[in-house]
Design a protein around this motif. Structure first.
Motif, PDB file in Angstrom:
ATOM      1  N   ARG A 277      52.114  10.636  21.522  1.00 22.27           N
ATOM      2  CA  ARG A 277      51.154  11.590  20.977  1.00 22.27           C
ATOM      3  C   ARG A 277      50.365  12.270  22.091  1.00 22.27           C
ATOM      4  NH1 ARG A 277      49.991   8.343  16.194  1.00 22.27           N
ATOM      5  NH2 ARG A 277      48.023   7.659  17.058  1.00 22.27           N
ATOM      6  N   VAL A 278      50.030  11.516  23.131  1.00 21.95           N
ATOM      7  CA  VAL A 278      49.315  12.110  24.267  1.00 21.95           C
ATOM      8  C   VAL A 278      50.178  13.186  24.922  1.00 21.95           C
ATOM      9  CG1 VAL A 278      48.468  11.649  26.607  1.00 21.95           C
ATOM     10  CG2 VAL A 278      47.816  10.143  24.735  1.00 21.95           C
ATOM     11  N   PHE A 279      51.466  12.911  25.079  1.00 21.62           N
ATOM     12  CA  PHE A 279      52.374  13.898  25.667  1.00 21.62           C
ATOM     13  C   PHE A 279      52.416  15.157  24.812  1.00 21.62           C
ATOM     14  CE2 PHE A 279      56.426  15.988  26.278  1.00 21.62           C
ATOM     15  CZ  PHE A 279      56.599  15.956  27.649  1.00 21.62           C
ATOM     16  N   VAL A 280      52.548  14.989  23.487  1.00 19.51           N
ATOM     17  CA  VAL A 280      52.612  16.146  22.583  1.00 19.51           C
ATOM     18  C   VAL A 280      51.307  16.933  22.630  1.00 19.51           C
ATOM     19  CG1 VAL A 280      52.798  16.842  20.168  1.00 19.51           C
ATOM     20  CG2 VAL A 280      54.326  15.090  21.067  1.00 19.51           C
ATOM     21  N   ARG A 281      50.184  16.234  22.635  1.00 20.55           N
ATOM     22  CA  ARG A 281      48.874  16.899  22.670  1.00 20.55           C
ATOM     23  C   ARG A 281      48.745  17.770  23.923  1.00 20.55           C
ATOM     24  NH1 ARG A 281      44.921  15.205  19.185  1.00 20.55           N
ATOM     25  NH2 ARG A 281      45.307  13.299  17.999  1.00 20.55           N
ATOM     26  N   ILE A 282      49.071  17.203  25.084  1.00 23.48           N
ATOM     27  CA  ILE A 282      48.891  17.942  26.337  1.00 23.48           C
ATOM     28  C   ILE A 282      49.875  19.098  26.429  1.00 23.48           C
ATOM     29  CG2 ILE A 282      48.979  17.780  28.861  1.00 23.48           C
ATOM     30  CD1 ILE A 282      48.033  14.890  28.603  1.00 23.48           C
ATOM     31  N   ALA A 283      51.146  18.843  26.083  1.00 23.13           N
ATOM     32  CA  ALA A 283      52.154  19.905  26.154  1.00 23.13           C
ATOM     33  C   ALA A 283      51.804  21.056  25.210  1.00 23.13           C
ATOM     34  CB  ALA A 283      53.531  19.334  25.808  1.00 23.13           C
ATOM     35  N   THR A 284      51.355  20.719  23.998  1.00 23.28           N
ATOM     36  CA  THR A 284      50.976  21.752  23.031  1.00 23.28           C
ATOM     37  C   THR A 284      49.797  22.564  23.539  1.00 23.28           C
ATOM     38  OG1 THR A 284      51.753  20.362  21.209  1.00 23.28           O
ATOM     39  CG2 THR A 284      50.271  22.170  20.647  1.00 23.28           C
ATOM     40  N   GLU A 285      48.814  21.870  24.113  1.00 25.75           N
ATOM     41  CA  GLU A 285      47.627  22.598  24.579  1.00 25.75           C
ATOM     42  C   GLU A 285      47.955  23.500  25.767  1.00 25.75           C
ATOM     43  OE1 GLU A 285      42.904  21.902  25.318  1.00 25.75           O
ATOM     44  OE2 GLU A 285      44.109  20.591  24.060  1.00 25.75           O
ATOM     45  N   PHE A 286      48.846  23.068  26.649  1.00 22.80           N
ATOM     46  CA  PHE A 286      49.284  23.951  27.736  1.00 22.80           C
ATOM     47  C   PHE A 286      49.895  25.228  27.164  1.00 22.80           C
ATOM     48  CE2 PHE A 286      48.636  20.796  30.981  1.00 22.80           C
ATOM     49  CZ  PHE A 286      48.635  21.511  32.171  1.00 22.80           C
ATOM     50  N   ALA A 287      50.769  25.057  26.151  1.00 23.05           N
ATOM     51  CA  ALA A 287      51.441  26.217  25.549  1.00 23.05           C
ATOM     52  C   ALA A 287      50.454  27.141  24.854  1.00 23.05           C
ATOM     53  CB  ALA A 287      52.506  25.746  24.564  1.00 23.05           C
ATOM     54  N   VAL A 288      49.405  26.556  24.242  1.00 22.53           N
ATOM     55  CA  VAL A 288      48.424  27.362  23.513  1.00 22.53           C
ATOM     56  C   VAL A 288      47.444  28.040  24.469  1.00 22.53           C
ATOM     57  CG1 VAL A 288      46.484  27.244  21.897  1.00 22.53           C
ATOM     58  CG2 VAL A 288      48.597  26.024  21.387  1.00 22.53           C
ATOM     59  N   PHE A 290      47.556  28.744  27.930  1.00 22.09           N
ATOM     60  CA  PHE A 290      47.922  29.651  29.014  1.00 22.09           C
ATOM     61  C   PHE A 290      47.894  31.123  28.616  1.00 22.09           C
ATOM     62  CE2 PHE A 290      49.107  26.460  32.125  1.00 22.09           C
ATOM     63  CZ  PHE A 290      48.882  27.146  33.304  1.00 22.09           C
ATOM     64  N   PRO A 291      48.419  31.499  27.434  1.00 20.34           N
ATOM     65  CA  PRO A 291      48.322  32.922  27.076  1.00 20.34           C
ATOM     66  C   PRO A 291      46.891  33.394  26.830  1.00 20.34           C
ATOM     67  CG  PRO A 291      50.006  31.798  25.769  1.00 20.34           C
ATOM     68  CD  PRO A 291      49.211  30.750  26.452  1.00 20.34           C
ATOM     69  N   ARG A 292      45.953  32.451  26.644  1.00 29.36           N
ATOM     70  CA  ARG A 292      44.572  32.821  26.318  1.00 29.36           C
ATOM     71  C   ARG A 292      43.644  32.804  27.525  1.00 29.36           C
ATOM     72  NH1 ARG A 292      43.264  30.476  20.378  1.00 29.36           N
ATOM     73  NH2 ARG A 292      45.338  30.592  19.499  1.00 29.36           N
ATOM     74  N   ILE A 293      44.118  32.308  28.656  1.00 26.03           N
ATOM     75  CA  ILE A 293      43.245  32.220  29.838  1.00 26.03           C
ATOM     76  C   ILE A 293      42.928  33.626  30.339  1.00 26.03           C
ATOM     77  CG2 ILE A 293      43.057  31.405  32.220  1.00 26.03           C
ATOM     78  CD1 ILE A 293      44.878  29.090  31.456  1.00 26.03           C
ATOM     79  N   LYS A 294      41.666  33.847  30.664  1.00 24.94           N
ATOM     80  CA  LYS A 294      41.254  35.160  31.150  1.00 24.94           C
ATOM     81  C   LYS A 294      41.947  35.488  32.462  1.00 24.94           C
ATOM     82  CE  LYS A 294      36.665  35.319  29.002  1.00 24.94           C
ATOM     83  NZ  LYS A 294      35.206  35.420  29.258  1.00 24.94           N
ATOM     84  N   GLN A 295      42.334  36.750  32.595  1.00 27.70           N
ATOM     85  CA  GLN A 295      43.041  37.189  33.786  1.00 27.70           C
ATOM     86  C   GLN A 295      42.165  37.038  35.025  1.00 27.70           C
ATOM     87  OE1 GLN A 295      46.292  38.055  33.544  1.00 27.70           O
ATOM     88  NE2 GLN A 295      46.322  38.047  35.783  1.00 27.70           N
ATOM     89  N   ASP A 296      40.863  37.232  34.874  1.00 27.79           N
ATOM     90  CA  ASP A 296      39.953  37.068  36.010  1.00 27.79           C
ATOM     91  C   ASP A 296      40.050  35.662  36.588  1.00 27.79           C
ATOM     92  OD1 ASP A 296      39.212  39.567  35.335  1.00 27.79           O
ATOM     93  OD2 ASP A 296      37.240  39.068  34.541  1.00 27.79           O
ATOM     94  N   ALA A 297      40.183  34.667  35.704  1.00 33.26           N
ATOM     95  CA  ALA A 297      40.281  33.281  36.167  1.00 33.26           C
ATOM     96  C   ALA A 297      41.620  33.016  36.844  1.00 33.26           C
ATOM     97  CB  ALA A 297      40.093  32.330  34.980  1.00 33.26           C
ATOM     98  N   LEU A 298      42.690  33.638  36.341  1.00 28.75           N
ATOM     99  CA  LEU A 298      44.016  33.425  36.927  1.00 28.75           C
ATOM    100  C   LEU A 298      44.167  34.117  38.277  1.00 28.75           C
ATOM    101  CD1 LEU A 298      46.309  33.758  33.774  1.00 28.75           C
ATOM    102  CD2 LEU A 298      45.672  31.673  34.981  1.00 28.75           C
ATOM    103  N   ASP A 299      43.310  35.109  38.562  1.00 30.41           N
ATOM    104  CA  ASP A 299      43.378  35.786  39.859  1.00 30.41           C
ATOM    105  C   ASP A 299      43.177  34.822  41.019  1.00 30.41           C
ATOM    106  OD1 ASP A 299      43.841  38.192  38.669  1.00 30.41           O
ATOM    107  OD2 ASP A 299      41.765  38.881  38.764  1.00 30.41           O
ATOM    108  N   LYS A 300      42.473  33.715  40.758  1.00 31.10           N
ATOM    109  CA  LYS A 300      42.143  32.764  41.819  1.00 31.10           C
ATOM    110  C   LYS A 300      43.190  31.667  41.959  1.00 31.10           C
ATOM    111  CE  LYS A 300      37.281  33.399  40.562  1.00 31.10           C
ATOM    112  NZ  LYS A 300      36.068  32.731  40.021  1.00 31.10           N
TER     113      LYS A 300
END
Length: 742
Positions: A277-288, A290-300
């Motif tokens: 369950r921990v694996f599924v939780r972390i993998a799912t949250e990564f997938a959810v 990453f597309p929502r992270i602000k571009q300003d934050a990814l610039d770094k």
């Protein structure tokens, strides 16, 4: 006393036989109230902490789209409202037989019953199943209480013919299933933030953790059967030579140790489920996330390097197994063992407290804080080494050269030295803990032997009790001396959670529930008073204004390509301006649903081909797009003949970045993906410049067709492309101007 008993009897009699007032449950009258009741219940079940002010603001924003929500399809309203609770609703079709084993209070199944007379549907939560009975709770009234009903009553209530009939269920899951909703404070240490996240994980998995803990107590108690049995055996041998008690004692030891082994097997199974369950939780949250992270934050950051932190999930899994099985066993055995020997003589209470203070506080806690911090530094240095190795593999042509290979080795050597320095610093603290634990083992064993001998001589302790105490302490102290392995697992867990947290707490785009009014045709774009600066303070736009009519084609040219790059990010909603407004058809794009905005706006930039077939890369899950439509567009763009020549045609497997396609073919494939979805706004960042003239002509013919349903922005340096645009936006150093193309 008799008077008191008589008065109590009179009270219970009056309560038992008094006339009960019939109280009908108050039904929720509006869709907003019903949705709030359902989602409040689900957020409690999923242990999601919601901010009341944000919830109320979200419902207010929905009123514009659902002014009469009771008259509309209620599920659409419920789905829209669920986003502000950080809840995702899933709809599954299963029979009652298929879901029985999955129903729990932490994972309820919801059932909707439409009521034509009352308008709004009725909702029931199925919370449990046991012995052909179901625990249900109505969610459509204010006094909905849990109630067990028989299977027959259950089927009658929901008008289901049999338990094998397929039923439409609603199940919920958190959008962010691993991370805590609490903000991580920059002033707090990384260790404290990691411990907060671990506590959050324990809380959401509390049911399984409690099972492991309870079984651990049982295993800890039964593990002391041998010392207790030895004590009894010594006393039996000392006072007689009867064989029957010895045989009975032997069978009891075998039984209890076998039972302890069975409990340990179950404990390991529960921990295995928890690891999954921990694996599924972390993998799912990564997938959810990453597309929502602000571009300003990814610039770094370098995105692949951030994704690499996912591999710390395996470290978390191993640490969970080690700590919950072995570490918990050591702690519980120690506590139970000290409690047991304390019954032999009060002096052992003082001895137990001494060991716990010296071993628990001084050796583990005091030295553990700097060890945790240093292990986090080790983890950071490890990722620096991995990041540099990725750079070497990514730029193979550069580092094949003599000077490049020397530089690669020198820098790798420098980074590896930093890792070794951090590892050495951590180990200097860790080895002190090991020495302390081993020293406690030697000292405590000698103390118990000395105290026990003294008490036996003075007849305050029997020989059997001394043997039992010595065996208990030997087992406890032997486990404590090996506790260093669990300490290393705990430090690994802290560092792994810190790495996962570093991704999960990057700022994300704010979820908005205000609906975007979807236009029938192209989008009109307007920027008003937009200011934007980079993180280093460099100003890109200052009070920038732009208005583009729907359906126009705009060519964008710039002295510094990064200005045009930022402009397209602002237009697509990937970045938010420091001040000012970006509007589509007079709607502020940062005040409406981002999901709807991104559905009708496409940004084409770079080589974004993922590993999969050509068809998968075009559809990207949009299975409703027909093959005929795809073929027609590919023919118009000049790519269909190339695809036809491949052995597997449109089902050919592509690698990341498009191999076996070249850059031109990959660009055409990306363009196909964008246009096939009938967007309202197309933003193209420079990829048309690499196309040869025949293919460029085909692409412009499609993009600039007279009956187009989109507005187009194309960043380009090509006179051919810019010459066919309706207007040209020139981003100069001092001024920005939009001119009609003549």
């Amino acid at each position: 006393m008799l008077k008191l008993i008589k008065s109590l009897l009179r009270h219970f009699r009056s309560q038992l036989f008094k006339t009960k007032e019939i109280e009908l449950p108050i039904r929720l009258s509006t869709g907003e109230s019903l949705a709030q009741s359902i989602l409040d219940f689900l957020s409690d079940s999923l242990s999601i902490q919601s901010v009341p002010s944000q919830i109320l603001e979200g419902f207010r924003s929905l009123r514009s789209k659902f002014p009469h929500e009771a008259k509309l399809e209620f599920l659409d309203y419920l789905i829209a409202a669920s986003h502000q609770y950080q809840i995702k609703l899933n709809f599954v079709q299963k029979s009652i037989l298929e879901i029985r084993s999955y129903i729990t209070k932490e994972a309820p199944f919801l059932l909707q019953i439409k009521n034509k007379e009352l308008g709004l549907p009725e909702f029931y939560a199925i919370l449990g199943y046991h012995a052909s009975s179901y625990l249900i709770r109505p969610l459509h009234n204010h006094i909905g209480e849990e109630e067990w009903v028989s299977e027959k009553e259950f089927l009658k209530l929901f008008e289901i013919k049999s338990t094998k009939d397929v039923v439409d269920w609603i199940v919920a899951e958190p959008i962010f299933p691993f991370s805590s909703q609490k903000e991580i404070h920059s002033t707090s240490s990384a260790v404290k933030n990691a411990i907060k996240q671990i506590y959050h994980l324990i809380r959401i998995e509390s049911k399984d953790v409690w099972i492991v803990f309870i079984y651990g107590i049982g295993i800890g108690i039964l593990s002391l059967v041998v010392p207790v049995a030895t004590s009894s055996l010594v006393n039996i041998v000392a006072f007689g030579v009867l064989l029957q008690p010895v045989i009975i004692l032997t069978f009891l030891v075998v039984f209890f140790l076998g039972f302890a082994g069975a409990m340990q097997t179950i404990q390991i199974y529960v921990v295995e489920i928890l690891q999954r369950r921990v694996f599924v939780r972390i993998a799912t949250e990564f997938a959810v996330r990453f597309p929502r992270i602000k571009q300003d934050a990814l610039d770094k950051h370098h995105n692949p390097e951030l994704v690499n932190r996912f591999f710390d999930t395996m470290t978390i899994q191993k640490s969970i197994h080690s700590l919950l099985v072995d570490g918990l066993a050591v702690v519980l055995t120690t506590v139970i063992g000290f409690v047991l020997i304390s019954f032999y003589h009060p002096i052992f209470i003082v001895f137990s407290l001494f060991i716990l203070v010296v071993g628990g506080y001084v050796v583990i806690y005091q030295l553990g804080k700097p060890a945790s911090e240093n292990y986090i530094k080790i983890s950071k240095e490890k990722y620096k080494v991995a990041a540099w190795l990725e750079e070497i593999s990514r730029h193979s042509a550069l580092f094949h050269s003599t000077f490049g290979s020397h530089f690669a080795i020198e820098r790798a050597d420098s980074i590896i030295r930093d890792y070794l320095f951090a590892r050495k610093k951590y180990f200097s603290i860790y080895i002190k803990q090991i020495i302390g634990l081993v020293g406690i083992q030697a000292l405590a064993s000698a103390i118990v032997l000395g105290i026990g001998g003294y008490l036996v001589i003075h007849r305050q302790l029997t020989i059997g009790q001394l043997v039992a105490a010595e065996l208990v302490i030997a087992k406890v102290l032997n486990d404590i001396s090996k506790f260093g392995k669990q300490l290393d697992s705990f430090y690994s867990l802290i560092a792994a959670v810190d790495k996962i947290n570093s991704v999960f707490h990057l700022p994300t785009l704010t979820a908005k529930t205000v609906p975007f009014e979807i236009p029938k045709g192209p989008i009109q774009v307007q920027l008003s008073g937009v200011d934007y600066s980079l993180a280093n303070g460099h100003k890109i736009f200052n009070q920038f204004n732009l208005k583009v009519q729907a359906g126009k084609t705009i060519g964008v040219t710039s002295n510094t390509p990064y200005d045009a790059h930022i402009l397209l990010d602002l237009l697509s909603g990937l970045r938010e301006p420091n001040s000012g407004i970006v509007e589509y058809n007079h709607q502020n794009i940062h005040e409406v649903s981002k999901e709807q905005i991104q559905t009708y706006t496409v940004l084409i930039r770079g080589n974004e081909i993922f590993e999969g077939t050509i068809l998968q890369n075009i559809r990207v899950g949009r299975e409703e797009i027909s093959l005929i439509t795809i073929r027609d567009l590919l023919e118009d763009l000049g790519l269909w003949k190339t695809i036809q020549s491949l052995p597997q045609g449109i089902h050919t497997q592509l690698l990341t970045f498009g191999h076996p396609f070249d850059n031109v073919q990959s660009a055409l494939l990306i363009l196909t993906r964008a246009i096939i979805g009938n967007p309202k706004l197309i933003l193209i960042d420079g990829i048309l410049d690499q196309l040869p003239p025949p293919l460029l002509t085909s692409c412009l013919k499609v993009l600039l067709q007279k009956n187009r349903e989109w507005t187009v922005f194309i960043v380009s340096k090509s006179p051919t492309i810019l010459g066919q645009m309706d207007q040209i936006l020139r981003l100069e150093d001092d001024s920005h101007s939009l001119k009609v193309n003549s």
